[in-house]
Design a protein around this motif. Structure first.
Motif, mmCIF file in Angstrom:
data_model
loop_
_atom_site.group_PDB
_atom_site.id
_atom_site.type_symbol
_atom_site.label_atom_id
_atom_site.label_comp_id
_atom_site.label_asym_id
_atom_site.label_seq_id
_atom_site.Cartn_x
_atom_site.Cartn_y
_atom_site.Cartn_z
ATOM 1 N N ALA A 58 -6.624 0.760 -2.706
ATOM 2 C CA ALA A 58 -6.800 1.772 -1.440
ATOM 3 C C ALA A 58 -5.553 2.161 -0.852
ATOM 4 O O ALA A 58 -5.558 3.453 -0.498
ATOM 5 C CB ALA A 58 -7.500 0.747 -0.289
ATOM 6 N N LEU A 59 -4.404 1.618 -1.055
ATOM 7 C CA LEU A 59 -3.239 1.976 -0.380
ATOM 8 C C LEU A 59 -2.712 3.355 -1.031
ATOM 9 O O LEU A 59 -2.805 3.567 -2.416
ATOM 10 C CB LEU A 59 -2.047 0.827 -0.613
ATOM 11 C CG LEU A 59 -0.753 1.393 -0.111
ATOM 12 C CD1 LEU A 59 -0.712 1.462 1.266
ATOM 13 C CD2 LEU A 59 0.395 0.088 -0.320
ATOM 14 N N THR A 247 -3.345 6.956 11.207
ATOM 15 C CA THR A 247 -3.534 6.483 9.612
ATOM 16 C C THR A 247 -4.684 5.392 9.774
ATOM 17 O O THR A 247 -5.228 5.087 8.636
ATOM 18 C CB THR A 247 -2.013 6.125 9.668
ATOM 19 O OG1 THR A 247 -1.123 7.059 9.941
ATOM 20 C CG2 THR A 247 -1.801 5.756 8.002
ATOM 21 N N ARG A 248 -4.400 4.543 10.720
ATOM 22 C CA ARG A 248 -5.644 3.298 10.778
ATOM 23 C C ARG A 248 -6.924 3.842 10.745
ATOM 24 O O ARG A 248 -7.859 3.422 10.075
ATOM 25 C CB ARG A 248 -5.267 2.306 12.042
ATOM 26 C CG ARG A 248 -6.368 1.437 12.151
ATOM 27 C CD ARG A 248 -6.279 0.434 13.222
ATOM 28 N NE ARG A 248 -6.811 -0.786 13.206
ATOM 29 C CZ ARG A 248 -8.098 -1.012 13.722
ATOM 30 N NH1 ARG A 248 -8.706 -0.014 14.715
ATOM 31 N NH2 ARG A 248 -8.824 -2.052 13.675
ATOM 32 N N LYS A 250 -8.013 6.445 9.059
ATOM 33 C CA LYS A 250 -8.357 6.860 7.983
ATOM 34 C C LYS A 250 -8.873 5.535 6.944
ATOM 35 O O LYS A 250 -9.604 5.873 6.238
ATOM 36 C CB LYS A 250 -6.889 7.731 7.259
ATOM 37 C CG LYS A 250 -6.920 7.822 5.843
ATOM 38 C CD LYS A 250 -5.704 8.390 5.330
ATOM 39 C CE LYS A 250 -5.622 8.196 3.812
ATOM 40 N NZ LYS A 250 -4.468 8.906 3.384
ATOM 41 N N TYR A 251 -7.968 4.685 7.104
ATOM 42 C CA TYR A 251 -8.080 3.675 6.204
ATOM 43 C C TYR A 251 -9.439 2.950 6.445
ATOM 44 O O TYR A 251 -10.089 2.149 5.941
ATOM 45 C CB TYR A 251 -7.166 2.532 6.166
ATOM 46 C CG TYR A 251 -5.882 3.089 5.361
ATOM 47 C CD1 TYR A 251 -6.334 3.121 3.716
ATOM 48 C CD2 TYR A 251 -4.939 3.599 5.535
ATOM 49 C CE1 TYR A 251 -5.201 3.505 2.830
ATOM 50 C CE2 TYR A 251 -3.773 4.244 4.781
ATOM 51 C CZ TYR A 251 -4.265 4.053 3.399
ATOM 52 O OH TYR A 251 -3.216 4.690 2.603
ATOM 53 N N ASP A 254 -12.212 4.222 4.624
ATOM 54 C CA ASP A 254 -12.167 3.951 3.097
ATOM 55 C C ASP A 254 -13.584 2.941 2.727
ATOM 56 O O ASP A 254 -13.432 1.648 3.415
ATOM 57 C CB ASP A 254 -10.742 3.238 2.764
ATOM 58 C CG ASP A 254 -10.671 2.824 1.124
ATOM 59 O OD1 ASP A 254 -11.314 2.047 0.647
ATOM 60 O OD2 ASP A 254 -10.081 3.692 0.648
ATOM 61 N N ALA A 278 -7.209 -2.620 7.360
ATOM 62 C CA ALA A 278 -6.775 -1.314 7.761
ATOM 63 C C ALA A 278 -5.362 -0.871 8.370
ATOM 64 O O ALA A 278 -4.559 -0.193 8.051
ATOM 65 C CB ALA A 278 -7.595 -0.552 8.323
ATOM 66 N N LEU A 281 -2.730 -1.541 5.511
ATOM 67 C CA LEU A 281 -2.620 -0.362 4.574
ATOM 68 C C LEU A 281 -2.212 0.953 5.133
ATOM 69 O O LEU A 281 -1.234 1.735 4.778
ATOM 70 C CB LEU A 281 -4.045 -0.068 4.141
ATOM 71 C CG LEU A 281 -4.937 -0.987 3.252
ATOM 72 C CD1 LEU A 281 -6.305 -0.725 3.065
ATOM 73 C CD2 LEU A 281 -4.178 -1.009 1.869
ATOM 74 N N ALA A 282 -2.486 1.115 6.730
ATOM 75 C CA ALA A 282 -1.991 2.148 7.131
ATOM 76 C C ALA A 282 -0.452 2.148 7.558
ATOM 77 O O ALA A 282 0.423 3.108 7.561
ATOM 78 C CB ALA A 282 -2.563 2.163 8.584
ATOM 79 N N GLU A 285 1.449 3.312 4.357
ATOM 80 C CA GLU A 285 1.236 4.613 4.324
ATOM 81 C C GLU A 285 2.175 5.442 5.468
ATOM 82 O O GLU A 285 2.884 6.413 4.906
ATOM 83 C CB GLU A 285 -0.219 5.350 4.326
ATOM 84 C CG GLU A 285 -0.297 6.667 4.366
ATOM 85 C CD GLU A 285 -1.559 7.452 4.204
ATOM 86 O OE1 GLU A 285 -1.597 8.551 4.394
ATOM 87 O OE2 GLU A 285 -2.202 6.602 3.744
#
Length: 523
Positions: A58-59, A247-248, A250-251, A254, A278, A281-282, A285
Motif C-alpha cells: 500500500a505505501l 494524505t491520510r 488518500k490512504y 485504499d 492510514a 502510510l500517510a 508518503e
C-alpha cells in the motif's frame, strides 16, 4: 555589479561554475537523509526480490523509488538496536561497544553497573551506557571541515551534546524525540495527550520545516562556492504518528486499509492515531515528498549530479502495517531494542556520481562505515582515520567486486541492558551470526543468514567450531574496546522478574535451542 563580476570571473578561472551560474565545487556534496525507526521492509522497495514481505504493501514512495533506480540498493545494511547509539556510530565511525554508547538510559550516576531499583531483582546486573557523544571523538563534520566542507545537522540529534561543538555550523540544537512529536510538545504536566490526528496539521513530525531549513542551507553553500554535508535527521517514522490530512484521506480509500477497518470493526474518525494504519502510510508518503523536495532543490541549484544522496534508517523496527496484505508474515525476527535481525537490519539507498543506476550491493555494510565513506568522497584517505571500526564503501559503489576479507568481516552489536530487552551481544560475519544472551550462556546460538534470514534455526550444535570461533572473536573484540559486561545478580528474585511488564517479550524473544516456535505474525 563589478564585485559580482569579479567573483564570477574568479569562479570561472577555478573551473567551478555550474550551468545555472551559481558557484559549484569540484568536491561532491553529501546529503544524508536519516529516517527514524524504519524497518528493513518499511518501504515499497523490495530489499530481497525473492521475498514478498521484504517491502511494504500500500505505501507509495515514488521519490525513493526513483533514487533506487538511479543509484544502489544495499540489501544487507545494518544499523543499531536503538536510535541514539546508531547516531553515535554514524558520527564517529565506531561500533556501539567501542563508543560506549549502547542505549539511552536517561541520567544515571553509576559508572559501570545500572543499580536503579527496577533492575535490582533481575537475573543480571545490567550496565550503564555513555550518556552523550564523546567530545574527543571526531565526527563527520569535523572530519570534513579541513577539506573545505560546511556541515549542517537538522532534525533529531539525540546524543545529548551540542552539535555546534562537534563541527556543525548549522543545527537545531540538542534535540531528542520530543520536538518531533508536535502534538505533544509543550503540553503542561498532567495535560492529556491528543488521541486523534487534527485535520489542520501542517508540519507533521516537523518534516516540512526541517526540509526547508536544509534547502536554505544547501542554497547558501552553493552560492558561497562551498561543498557541504547536510544531514537531515527526520523524526519520522518514529511513533506518535503525524501526517497531512489530505494524505491520510488518500490512504483511507485504499482497499487494503478499508478491508482492515472492516475486519477490525474500526471507525476511521474515532480510531487513535497510533493504531491507524492510514496514519503510518500517510506519514511515509509525506516523508517521501520531502525527499523529492530535496532532489528538486539540488537540481534547481545545478548540483544534483555532483551530490551523493544517502537514505537509510537508524535501527530496525517492526511495522504491523505489513499485515494489511492478507497472509503476510514479518520477514525478520523481533524488533528495535534487540540485536536480532528485526532490530538491526535497515533499508539503505545511495545515489551519486559514479554509482551505476539500478545497482545492488549484497555485502554486509553497517552504520559505522559512513564516516570513512564520506571522508573518501571528500578526497581524504580513509586509512588515515584513527580509532574507527568502519571502512570506506566508495570502491564498491563504483562497481568493485568485494573480496572475501570484506565479505567476511566482523560486525559487532552490544546491548548489555534490560529496558525493553535482555543483556545480549551479537557478531555478524559473512552469512553467519552468533547471538549471546548473558542470562543463558549455556545456550550457544549460531545462524546461517543466507539460508535463514528470519533466525529460526539455531545451528550451533551442528557447527560448534564456527560458533566457538566467532564467539571468541566477538568477546575478544568487546574486551579490546573496553565494552561493559553485565554480571550475575546475587539478589535475583525470579518472582519479581516474572512480574516485570517486559518479561513475557523477553522470554519470547530470548535464546532457544533447535528451532524456535514461530509466532503467529512471523515466518
Amino acid at each position: 555589479m563589478m564585485k559580482h563580476m569579479k567573483q564570477l570571473t574568479l569562479w570561472t578561472l577555478c573551473g567551478i561554475v555550474s550551468a545555472s551560474g551559481l558557484a559549484a565545487q569540484t568536491k561532491p556534496n553529501i546529503v544524508m537523509i536519516y529516517i527514524d525507526d524504519w524497518a528493513w521492509n518499511g518501504s515499497p522497495i523490495a530489499m530481497n526480490e525473492s521475498m514478498a514481505n521484504s517491502k511494504m504493501p500500500a505505501l507509495q514512495m515514488p521519490n525513493l523509488e526513483k533514487l533506487a533506480k538511479q543509484g544502489m540498493k544495499f540489501t544487507h545494511a545494518y544499523g543499531s538496536p536503538q536510535c541514539a547509539p546508531a547516531r553515535v556510530s554514524l558520527q564517529t565511525g565506531q561500533s556501539c561497544p567501542h563508543s560506549g554508547y549502547t542505549v539511552v538510559l536517561g541520567k544515571v550516576k553509576d559508572e559501570y553497573y545500572d543499580m536503579r531499583p527496577e533492575y535490582s531483582k533481575m537475573p543480571m546486573l545490567p550496565n550503564v551506557s555513555d550518556t552523550q557523544l564523546d567530545e574527543e571523538a571526531t565526527t563527520i563534520a569535523e572530519a570534513l571541515q579541513p577539506m573545505g566542507y560546511v556541515s549542517a545537522h537538522l532534525g533529531k540529534w539525540h546524543m545529548y551534546s551540542d552539535p555546534g561543538k562537534h563541527g556543525y555550523a548549522v543545527h537545531d540544537g540538542e534535540t531528542t524525540n520530543s520536538e518531533g512529536n508536535t502534538l505533544t510538545t509543550g503540553l503542561k504536566k498532567g495535560e492529556p495527550k491528543p488521541k486523534y490526528l487534527p485535520k489542520d496539521l501542517s508540519d507533521p513530525k516537523l518534516m516540512f520545516s526541517i526540509t526547508d531549513k536544509a534547502m536554505d542551507f544547501m542554497e547558501d553553500q552553493v552560492q558561497a562556492g562551498k561543498p557541504f554535508y547536510c544531514q537531515i535527521s527526520h523524526y519520522a517514522m518514529h511513533s506518535g504518528r503525524e501526517c497531512l490530512d489530505v494524505t491520510r484521506q488518500k490512504y483511507l480509500k485504499d482497499p487494503l486499509v478499508q478491508a482492515w477497518y472492516k475486519k477490525n470493526n474500526q471507525d476511521p474518525e474515532k480510531i487513535t492515531r497510533k493504531n491507524c494504519p492510514a496514519n503510518w502510510l500517510a506519514m511515509g508518503e509525506d516523508l517521501d515528498g520531502r525527499i523529492g523536495a530535496v532532489v528538486d532543490k539540488l537540481k534547481a541549484l545545478g548540483v544534483y549530479d555532483n551530490t551523493y544522496i544517502v537514505v537509510v534508517s537508524d535501527n530496525g523496527y517492526r511495522h504491523e502495517e505489513l499485515q494489511l496484505q492478507p497472509g503476510m508474515k514479518q520477514p525478520l525476527h523481533a524488533r528495535k531494542w534487540w540485536a536480532w535481525n528485526g532490530g538491526i537490519r535497515v533499508p539503505m539507498i545511495v545515489k551519486g556520481p559514479g554509482i551505476k543506476s539500478g545497482s545492488v550491493f549484497n555485502g554486509n555494510v553497517v552504520n559505522y562505515d559512513f564516516l570513512p565513506t564520506f571522508y573518501d568522497w571528500a578526497g581524504g584517505d580513509p586509512s588515515t582515520l584513527q580509532d574507527i571500526d568502519g571502512v570506506s564503501l566508495v570502491d564498491y559503489m563504483k562497481g568493485k567486486k568485494p573480496d572475501e576479507d570484506f565479505l567476511n568481516r566482523n560486525l559487532y552489536f552490544h546491548y548489555p541492558h534490560y529496558r525493553e530487552a535482555v543483556p545480549h551481544s551479537a557478531i555478524v560475519s559473512g552469512s553467519y551470526k552468533v547471538m549471546h544472551f548473558y542470562e543463558r550462556p549455556d545456550i550457544p546460538m549460531l545462524f546461517d543468514l543466507s539460508q535463514d534470514p528470519g533466525e529460526v534455526s539455531n545451528i550451533a550444535k551442528q557447527n560448534p567450531e564456527t560458533h566457538n570461533r566467532l564467539f571468541g572473536e566477538m568477546m575478544d573484540y568487546l574486551k579490546e574496546v573496553g565494552a561493559r559486561f553485565p554480571k550475575e545478580n546475587s539478589n535475583y528474585d525470579p518472582a519479581a522478574y516474572k512480574k516485570d511488564k517486559n518479561t513475557d517479550k523477553r522470554l519470547l524473544w530470548g535464546p532457544f535451542e533447535g528451532q524456535r516456535p514461530l509466532e503467529q505474525d512471523e515466518i
